[in-house]
Design an enzyme around this catalytic site. Structure first.
Site, PDB file in Angstrom:
ATOM      1  N   GLY A 254       0.830  -1.216   0.000  1.00  0.00           N
ATOM      2  CA  GLY A 254       0.000   0.000   0.000  1.00  0.00           C
ATOM      3  C   GLY A 254       0.858   1.258   0.000  1.00  0.00           C
ATOM      4  O   GLY A 254       2.095   1.187  -0.030  1.00  0.00           O
TER       5      GLY A 254
ATOM      6  N   ASP B 233     -16.818   3.349   5.223  1.00  0.00           N
ATOM      7  CA  ASP B 233     -17.454   4.473   5.913  1.00  0.00           C
ATOM      8  C   ASP B 233     -18.971   4.502   5.735  1.00  0.00           C
ATOM      9  O   ASP B 233     -19.490   4.219   4.649  1.00  0.00           O
ATOM     10  CB  ASP B 233     -16.888   5.796   5.392  1.00  0.00           C
TER      11      ASP B 233
ATOM     12  N   TYR C  68     -14.035   2.374  12.059  1.00  0.00           N
ATOM     13  CA  TYR C  68     -12.597   2.654  11.910  1.00  0.00           C
ATOM     14  C   TYR C  68     -12.031   3.247  13.211  1.00  0.00           C
ATOM     15  O   TYR C  68     -10.957   2.861  13.676  1.00  0.00           O
ATOM     16  CB  TYR C  68     -12.428   3.619  10.741  1.00  0.00           C
TER      17      TYR C  68
END
Ligand code: NAP
Length: 246
Positions: free
Chosen positions: A13, A93, A152
């Site tokens: 990433g 989200d 999160y």
């Protein structure tokens, strides 16, 4: 085998690749472990880090069995893991009222269970050898919360809870466990944020800009260095002043 070995999850990433570059630059053999490691992605990674002692493995960090198999493979090929960076992370989200159980479970699995799954595989060996470094990549969102990110925020705050408790358990064995809480860093994760929201976020950062993956990688390299041997249980915020606290 006289090289030190580092395992970096989410290693392909945005932040992970830069962490791999820094640790390999410091002389470690680095194993980047990631979910999608198709040939093109591997090649891009090897091209970007040409000349460094880096390797790629595939793992789903939310699976305990996958993590156990990963560490067995790495240790059989490269030797014991001295440094573990828990960097893999995802977002799913939604405002709390719209958040599904699937979104909650996915984020808790990848962002929090992963730290348990991997620390479990490496901590015994680190304690037996009397040395080891674990760095968990948490988030400013774990410290302050954020709209639409209950899952999160809970996972990232939990990650630092794990850090503090584990740090106490292994401190006498020469193993340090720390967290880094990035603010907003320019990667694919934040590229997914709508421009209008991102510009508003940047306007709120005292330094007036987003961070770069290397800002995080340098902090990781420091926590893994001899210079940080007396630091454990710490959460190091790297956020351009966006969240300032004790
Ligand atoms: P990124 O570029 O999306 O990197 C995350 C990496 O984790 C990706 O390579 C992703 O693979 C991998 N991954 C996802 N699910 C996985 C799984 N189940 N098993 C193994 N690997 C998995 O995001 P980033 O911005 O570099 O984020 C790195 C870490 O920093 C994350 O933990 C993130 O929460 C944290 N962080 C980022 C920011 C920011 O502003 N960017 C701020 C605070 C904290 P795929 O690409 O295949 O999904």
């Amino acid at each position: 085998m006289n090289h030190r070995v580092a395992l970096v999850t989410g290693g392909l990433g945005g932040i992970g690749t830069q962490i791999c570059r820094r640790l390999a630059g410091d002389g470690l053999r680095v194993i980047a472990a990631d979910l999608a490691t198709d040939a093109a992605r591997r090649q891009g990674f090897f091209d970007a880090l040409a000349g460094l002692d880096v390797h790629v493995e595939t793992v789903d960090v939310s699976s305990y069995d996958d993590c156990a198999a990963l560490v067995q493979r790495i240790e059989a090929t490269h030797g014991p893991i001295d440094v573990l960076i828990n960097g893999a992370g995802i977002t799913r989200d939604a405002s709390f009222r719209k958040m599904t159980q699937e979104q909650w479970n996915a984020v808790l699995g990848v962002n929090l269970d992963s730290a348990f799954n991997l620390c479990k595989q490496v901590v015994d060996g680190m304690c037996e050898r009397g040395r080891g470094r674990i760095v968990n990549i948490s988030s400013i969102v774990g410290q302050a919360g954020a709209f639409g990110q209950v899952n999160y925020a809970a996972a990232k705050a939990g990650m630092h809870g794990l850090t503090m408790a584990l740090a106490r358990e292994v401190a006498r064995k020469g193993v340090t466990v720390n967290s880094i809480s990035p603010g907003y860093i320019q990667t694919a994760m934040t590229a997914a944020i709508p421009d209008e929201v991102r510009n508003q976020m940047i306007a709120n950062i005292p330094m007036g800009r987003m961070g770069q993956p290397d800002d995080i990688a340098q902090a990781v390299a420091f926590l893994c260095s001899d210079a940080a041997s007396y630091l454990t249980g710490v959460n190091l915020p790297v956020n351009g002043g966006l969240f300032i606290s004790f």
